[in-house]
Design an enzyme around this catalytic site. Structure first.
Site, PDB file in Angstrom:
ATOM      1  N   ASN A 140       0.809  -1.220   0.000  1.00  8.62           N
ATOM      2  CA  ASN A 140       0.000   0.000   0.000  1.00  8.62           C
ATOM      3  C   ASN A 140       0.843   1.272   0.000  1.00  8.62           C
ATOM      4  O   ASN A 140       0.443   2.293  -0.534  1.00  8.62           O
ATOM      5  CB  ASN A 140      -0.957   0.004   1.191  1.00  8.62           C
ATOM      6  N   CYS A 313      -3.916   4.536   7.702  1.00  8.10           N
ATOM      7  CA  CYS A 313      -4.080   4.013   9.058  1.00  8.10           C
ATOM      8  C   CYS A 313      -2.961   4.500   9.973  1.00  8.10           C
ATOM      9  O   CYS A 313      -3.103   4.486  11.179  1.00  8.10           O
ATOM     10  CB  CYS A 313      -4.084   2.502   9.045  1.00  8.10           C
TER      11      CYS A 313
HETATM   12  N1  PLP Z   1      -4.799  -4.355   3.086  1.00  8.22           N
HETATM   13  C1  PLP Z   1      -4.156  -3.366   2.476  1.00  8.22           C
HETATM   14  C2  PLP Z   1      -2.905  -3.650   1.721  1.00  8.22           C
HETATM   15  C3  PLP Z   1      -4.640  -2.052   2.542  1.00  8.22           C
HETATM   16  O1  PLP Z   1      -3.987  -1.071   1.942  1.00  8.22           O
HETATM   17  C4  PLP Z   1      -5.839  -1.811   3.278  1.00  8.22           C
HETATM   18  C5  PLP Z   1      -6.341  -0.449   3.438  1.00  8.22           C
HETATM   19  O2  PLP Z   1      -5.603   0.511   3.409  1.00  8.22           O
HETATM   20  C6  PLP Z   1      -6.481  -2.892   3.872  1.00  8.22           C
HETATM   21  C7  PLP Z   1      -5.929  -4.148   3.772  1.00  8.22           C
HETATM   22  C8  PLP Z   1      -7.740  -2.729   4.661  1.00  8.22           C
HETATM   23  O3  PLP Z   1      -8.850  -2.569   3.795  1.00  8.22           O
HETATM   24  P1  PLP Z   1     -10.145  -1.810   4.317  1.00  8.22           P
HETATM   25  O4  PLP Z   1      -9.831  -0.351   4.287  1.00  8.22           O
HETATM   26  O5  PLP Z   1     -11.220  -2.177   3.333  1.00  8.22           O
HETATM   27  O6  PLP Z   1     -10.435  -2.301   5.676  1.00  8.22           O
END
Ligand code: PLP
Length: 374
Positions: A140, A313
């Site tokens: 991400n 996050c």
């Molecule tokens: N996994 C990755 C690689 C992400 O970038 C994100 C969100 O930023 C998530 C999981 C979590 O997804 P969600 O925002 O739908 O909870």
């Protein structure tokens, strides 16, 4: 829309107008997908159409798709409900993987941001109990793409199940769950211009997982709770549109490369993270010595540009982003990194606006005029 130039698509990709229309229309229809009357059957039709579209996007069978309320929930279900006592995850996984199983053995990545296959093999061989391996398709923060098929083949040799968090990859690059050979795959609607709060977990063999959310018998017993019919339909619409537009999305690499080139002209000492690696076409992550992430994010925000320091996050935290630390990047540099992520509505004008604003921030902080001529 706030009127900002939005370059934070890896946080959330704003929904496409067709998705907003589908969502509003279907929400207006009402109906519970479990009801037997005509309105309920229509709601069910929307859910099943979306299931087919989501499955097609990732090369999975429609009946492998479990709709959930987020990528986070899907990751939790894969990590906690696949019946494996032993979990191995890479050091750069999203928090929703790391914190779903804080007993996971963490497999390191190389300085290129790729899972160290030797270390992974050692971790797999360390115990006889078969493990669950969780590796993301694309990171991400950096957009760096993992050799998932190779990892899956290695893990299967040790009897492990393999989960791939493809939240950042789905709708950005072609995915084929069958060819990758993974057992579970997570995706999330809001990263591919669908609504927030809808996710999917693809399960190759439904016998390998149990429910995470308990209650009614929805999703054939694998995810309780009344289906979010309009959200799921919006997800389906977003998945179809993203599937059709994969070629166009690949073209974003031209804008991204131009951005990186122009930023480097302003500040030749930047480090572009993942340059030279396979990475998502829309993601630029670069660090500028002496220019803290916070100053850049705030300065750009004031100039009308939305970007982020790392994952949404971790916003508000001042420590070095763990993904960069895991790649061996020193804290002083890691705390000077920003992520610019492009998407379906990004234009060359947006890149111009970013470069102008970034030059302004850079000049203010470095205390001298920096120009392309330097
Ligand atoms: N996994 C990755 C690689 C992400 O970038 C994100 C969100 O930023 C998530 C999981 C979590 O997804 P969600 O925002 O739908 O909870």
């Amino acid at each position: 829309m706030t009127g900002q130039v939005y370059l934070d698509f890896n946080a959330t990709a704003p929904a496409k107008p067709e998705v907003v229309d589908a969502l509003a229309r279907i929400m207006g229809e009402g109906g519970n997908a479990s009801s037997v009357h005509a309105t309920g059957r229509e709601a069910r039709r929307h859910v099943e159409e979306a299931r087919a579209a989501v499955a097609a996007l990732v090369g999975a069978a429609a009946d492998s798709v479990i709709f959930t309320a987020s990528g986070t929930e899907s990751n939790n279900q894969a990590l906690r409900c696949a019946g494996r006592d032993r979990v191995i995850a890479s050091t750069i996984e999203h928090e929703s993987v790391h914190l779903a199983r804080n007993d996971a053995v963490l497999a390191p990545v190389t300085s290129a941001g790729l899972v160290d296959l030797g270390a992974l093999e050692e971790a797999l061989a360390a115990e006889a109990t078969p493990a669950l391996v969780s590796v993301m398709f694309a990171n991400n923060e950096t957009g760096i793409i993992q050799p998932v098929a190779e990892i899956a083949a290695l893990a299967h040799r040790f009897g492990a199940l393999v989960h791939c968090d493809a939240v950042q990859a789905a709708g950005k690059v072609a995915l084929d769950m069958g060819a990758l050979g993974v057992d579970f795959m997570t995706i999330s609607a809001h990263k591919l211009a669908g609504p927030q709060g809808v996710g999917a977990l693809m399960v190759r063999d439904r016998a390998t997982v149990v429910r995470f959310v308990h209650g009614g018998g929805q999703e054939r017993g694998l995810r309780a709770g009344t289906e979010n019919v309009s959200g799921i339909a919006g997800f389906g619409m977003a998945a179809s549109l993203a599937h059709e537009a994969l070629g166009e999305f690949a073209g974003l690499a031209v804008l991204r490369d131009d951005l990186e080139h122009r930023v480097r002209e302003i500040a030749p000492d930047i480090t572009v993270i993942g340059a030279g690696e396979a990475r998502l076409p829309n993601t630029a992550k670069f660090a500028t010595p002496g220019l803290s992430s916070e100053i850049q994010v705030m300065g750009l925000d004031l100039a009308g540009i939305a970007i982020s320091a790392g994952s949404a996050c971790s916003a508000g935290k001042v420590e070095a982003p763990y993904v960069l630390t895991a790649m061996g990047i020193a804290d002083e540099l890691a705390t000077c990194a920003i992520r610019v992520s492009l998407g379906w509505s990004t234009t060359a004008d947006h890149i111009d606006a970013f470069v102008d604003a970034w030059r302004g921030v850079c000049e203010r902080v470095r205390g001298r005029a920096v120009s392309a001529a330097e």
